[in-house]
Design an enzyme around this catalytic site. Structure first.
Site, PDB file in Angstrom:
ATOM      1  CG  HIS A 307      11.836   4.016  -2.397  1.00  0.00           C
ATOM      2  ND1 HIS A 307      11.676   4.045  -3.757  1.00  0.00           N
ATOM      3  CD2 HIS A 307      10.727   3.403  -1.898  1.00  0.00           C
ATOM      4  CE1 HIS A 307      10.512   3.465  -4.078  1.00  0.00           C
ATOM      5  NE2 HIS A 307       9.933   3.066  -2.972  1.00  0.00           N
ATOM      6  CG  ASP A 343       8.587  -2.438  -3.860  1.00  0.00           C
ATOM      7  OD1 ASP A 343       8.610  -2.785  -2.669  1.00  0.00           O
ATOM      8  OD2 ASP A 343       7.933  -1.458  -4.280  1.00  0.00           O
ATOM      9  CG  HIS A 345       6.219   1.905  -4.900  1.00  0.00           C
ATOM     10  ND1 HIS A 345       5.758   1.070  -3.900  1.00  0.00           N
ATOM     11  CD2 HIS A 345       5.220   2.782  -5.154  1.00  0.00           C
ATOM     12  CE1 HIS A 345       4.528   1.438  -3.553  1.00  0.00           C
ATOM     13  NE2 HIS A 345       4.186   2.467  -4.301  1.00  0.00           N
ATOM     14  CG  ASP A 434       4.933  -2.819  -2.928  1.00  0.00           C
ATOM     15  OD1 ASP A 434       5.519  -3.606  -3.691  1.00  0.00           O
ATOM     16  OD2 ASP A 434       5.437  -1.739  -2.561  1.00  0.00           O
TER      17      ASP A 434
END
Length: 549
Positions: A307, A343, A345, A434
């Site tokens: 991120h 991931d 996200h 995740d």
């Protein structure tokens, strides 16, 4: 200009004060107010995610909502000693003394935080309501090999049998002959949230501890993999990816006890060093693998990175480890690098860094839900800019609950065809776990076998020059079993499950077709398969309409 983190310090009288620069006082004040609100929330009985272990049971007091009024008597002022002596008859011995009795609602409600998933539970419950982990679980000692229902220090007979079967496939591999490298340094465990809010932060040191415990119990590391020496990344290397303002903002946190870049992205005085170590390990692993000194590798690092963009830290991430590794591989001689991000996200930072770069292909599979899932970026229409269109491929799931079949189907019909046409010299997996079963933030259903299958498919490209970098993943049992399954593939094990004839969900099929329609313009290898899939899908939809009419 990026805002520098604000420092939160406690003065001598215990009051929280803020020290900020360039407008960061507001950020710090928001954090203080947020902490106060979290304290109020913690005094409620509502559920929250949390984590405690080894009998360390925090106590939360629930205060009564009302106080008894001041005692009403005939006296409108306090009686003095002289009043009592001169007017003994004025004393009322029959006055109600109920307010001296213990008030039950002021008794503390004891709670404990699940080691595995950070869920808060009421004392008296021995198992976590969310994940069924025992409150005194020894998962941090044995890794995922220890039963979630056991509090014993040693593995029992059944657990030992499971461990033996699990390690049979790579028992013949010796440490001397293994060329899988692991990057790890205990100093990265010092990066932690300085002050716990209503529950422990999901990106916590236990994430590394549990993977290390699982690898140790299985005899994989140390044992089958070799470590590489840790070093801190240099400022010059960081500036190839991040702006000077970003680098200086992270470095500034070394002088602060507590800092926040965003409400969920913390730093303490050790965080900058941990981030430099993580980035340095990733850079050196990339060089080792590309130059042939290691066949492949796994970066067991934190804080995560995907991120973190050119100018900002966010989403638990400080420096972009995958981007730094990609550029290190290119310095070592790689012409084309593939970054595959699974991931849950979207890796908005990685996409931003390489948005205009045709030498790095970024492919991400993530929950998106029309931009309503964090961080909101990663729509299928985001394909790259300024001549690099097609070098960003987003596969955005429209809902949660996505499992192995959907991921493998997307690999077969989008990821692998594009990757083969791109023909990378080096591959990096941004491996957040995740999307794994049971993750408290991801809400998806990928199994360790699913992650192993995806790793195995990518390992057939670029001559096997593959670096796996840890990103997210917040259920300790899921992240450790998934990471171990991936490392077994790096060691040479073939996944047991079959990937042929995978049937995706309807939502997955629609997402894959949407992506193929957009990317066919840039990757001709998708064209024939897209036409076939679209025809099959239209026939299926027509049949469904006929069956319901």
């Amino acid at each position: 200009m990026i805002s520098k983190p604000a420092e939160l310090v406690c003065s001598a009288n215990g009051k929280v004060e803020t020290v900020g620069q360039n407008g960061t006082d507001r950020i710090a004040n928001e954090q203080v107010n947020a902490r106060r609100r979290n304290i109020e929330v913690a005094m409620d009985c509502s559920h929250s995610e949390a984590n405690g272990r080894d009998g360390n049971v925090p106590v939360v007091s629930i205060e009564g909502s009302s106080h008894k009024e001041h005692r009403k008597g005939k006296h409108h002022r306090e009686l003095t000693f002289e009043d009592i002596c001169n007017n003994p008859n004025d004393l009322d011995d029959d006055e109600d003394d109920s307010d001296w009795e213990p008030v039950l609602e002021n008794l503390p409600i004891r709670k404990w935080f699940c080691t595995n998933c950070t869920m808060v539970n009421i004392d008296g419950m021995s198992f976590c309501e969310m994940c069924n982990e025992h409150k005194e679980s020894r998962i941090l000692k044995h890794g995922f090999f220890g039963s979630p229902f056991s509090r014993e220090d040693a593995l029992n007979e059944t657990e030992l049998e499971v461990l033996e079967r699990y390690t049979e496939s790579f028992s013949s591999i010796s440490a001397a002959g293994c060329s899988t490298a692991i990057g790890f340094d205990e100093r990265m465990l010092l990066h932690s949230e300085p002050l716990m809010k209503s529950h422990p932060h999901p990106e916590r040191p236990d994430r590394l501890r549990v993977i290390a415990a699982s690898l140790s119990t299985a005899g994989i590391f140390p044992g089958k993999c070799r470590p590489i020496a840790a070093r801190e990344i240099t400022k010059e290397e960081l500036l190839k990816v991040h702006s000077m303002e970003h680098v200086e903002a992270v470095e500034l946190t070394e002088k602060m006890l507590s800092s926040y870049f965003t409400p969920d992205t913390y730093a303490n005085e050790h965080s900058a060093e941990a981030a430099r170590l993580a980035a340095g390990l990733c850079a050196d692993l990339a060089s080792e693998i590309y130059c042939g000194r290691a066949r492949n590798g796994f970066a067991l690092i934190r804080p995560p990175g995907h991120h973190a963009g050119v100018h900002q830290s966010m989403g638990f991430c400080l420096h972009n480890n995958a981007a730094i590794a990609a550029l290190a591989a290119q310095v070592a001689g790689a012409k084309k690098v593939l970054i595959l991000d699974w991931d849950v996200h979207h890796g908005n930072g990685t996409q931003e860094i390489f948005d205009k770069n045709k030498s790095v292909l970024y492919i991400s599979l993530h929950r998106h839900e029309g931009g309503n899932f964090y961080p909101g970026t990663g729509a299928a229409q985001e394909v790259g800019t300024m001549g690099a269109e097609g070098y960003c491929v987003n596969i955005p799931w429209s809902r949660g609950g996505v499992g192995d079949n959907s991921y493998i189907f997307a690999f077969q019909h989008v990821v692998l065809p594009i990757a083969q046409e791109f023909a990378p010299d080096f591959i990096i997996i941004s491996a957040g776990f995740d999307a794994a079963i049971g993750d408290p933030l991801g809400g998806c259903n990928v199994s360790p076998a699913g992650y192993a299958s995806m790793t195995h498919m990518l390992n057939t490209l670029a001559g096997g020059k593959l670096l796996v970098i840890l990103e997210g993943g917040y259920n300790l049992r899921s992240i450790s079993s998934s990471a171990t399954a991936v490392i077994k593939v790096l060691l040479g094990e073939s996944p047991w499950n079959q990937v042929n004839g995978v049937a995706p969900s309807a939502a997955c099929m629609q997402t894959v077709l949407d992506v193929m329609k957009i990317q066919t313009k840039y990757w001709p290898s998708l064209s024939s398969n897209f036409t076939k899939l679209q025809s099959c899908w239209e026939s299926y939809l027509l049949g469904s309409e006929n069956r319901t009419s």
